[in-house]
Design a protein around this motif. Structure first.
Motif, short mmCIF file in Angstrom:
data_model
loop_
_atom_site.label_atom_id
_atom_site.label_comp_id
_atom_site.label_asym_id
_atom_site.label_seq_id
_atom_site.Cartn_x
_atom_site.Cartn_y
_atom_site.Cartn_z
N ARG A 61 -2.16 -12.65 12.85
CA ARG A 61 -3.45 -12.18 13.37
C ARG A 61 -3.86 -10.84 12.78
O ARG A 61 -5.00 -10.41 12.95
CB ARG A 61 -3.40 -12.06 14.90
N VAL A 62 -2.96 -10.18 12.07
CA VAL A 62 -3.27 -8.90 11.44
C VAL A 62 -3.97 -9.17 10.11
O VAL A 62 -3.49 -9.94 9.29
CB VAL A 62 -1.99 -8.07 11.19
N THR A 63 -5.11 -8.53 9.90
CA THR A 63 -5.84 -8.63 8.64
C THR A 63 -5.37 -7.50 7.73
O THR A 63 -5.46 -6.33 8.12
CB THR A 63 -7.35 -8.53 8.86
N LEU A 64 -4.87 -7.85 6.56
CA LEU A 64 -4.36 -6.85 5.64
C LEU A 64 -5.38 -6.51 4.56
O LEU A 64 -6.11 -7.39 4.08
CB LEU A 64 -3.07 -7.33 4.97
N HIS A 65 -5.40 -5.23 4.19
CA HIS A 65 -6.28 -4.73 3.13
C HIS A 65 -5.41 -3.94 2.16
O HIS A 65 -4.54 -3.18 2.57
CB HIS A 65 -7.34 -3.79 3.72
N ARG A 66 -5.67 -4.10 0.88
CA ARG A 66 -4.92 -3.35 -0.13
C ARG A 66 -5.66 -2.05 -0.43
O ARG A 66 -6.87 -2.04 -0.63
CB ARG A 66 -4.78 -4.16 -1.40
#
Length: 122
Positions: A61-66
């Protein structure tokens, strides 16, 4: 007992989410009903947290961003995309041993990263 509905719709952004503290905070915020976003270094791979094969995996459920703490443009882009209500910074240069090998990079990442997060443009 805490009312979980008071946090519904809240968005958080966690820098350093792949570390122990960031991972633990993400679990706590998800349990309270937050929408959780995390920033991982561009060099990081996958949803694995910490170091080693036994490291826990981030909740799907965690949205990851680089992005990188020393890159103001990436932080601005992520903050504008996420529009978080709260920002937590657990991000650092890396492990302590690397800080001694590359002290200037550690200072730039840790120092400028914190400064970038207080930037009025965010």
């Amino acid at each position: 007992m805490e009312n979980h509905h008071t946090h519904a719709g809240r968005r958080s952004l966690i820098l350093g989410i792949s570390g122990q503290d960031g991972h633990y905070l993400a679990e706590q915020l998800l349990a309270k009903g937050y929408e959780v976003h995390g920033v991982v270094r561009r060099a990081a791979h996958g949803r694995q947290t910490g170091y080693g094969a036994e490291a826990p995996v981030l909740d799907s459920r965690v949205t990851l961003h680089r992005g990188d703490l020393d890159d103001l443009a990436s932080l601005l882009r992520i903050v504008r995309e996420v529009a978080p209500h709260e920002i937590y910074n657990f991000g650092t240069h890396g492990c302590e041993a690397d800080s001694f090998e590359e002290p200037e990079h550690a200072l730039l990442t840790d120092g400028l990263g914190s400064l970038h997060l207080t930037c009025p443009r965010l």
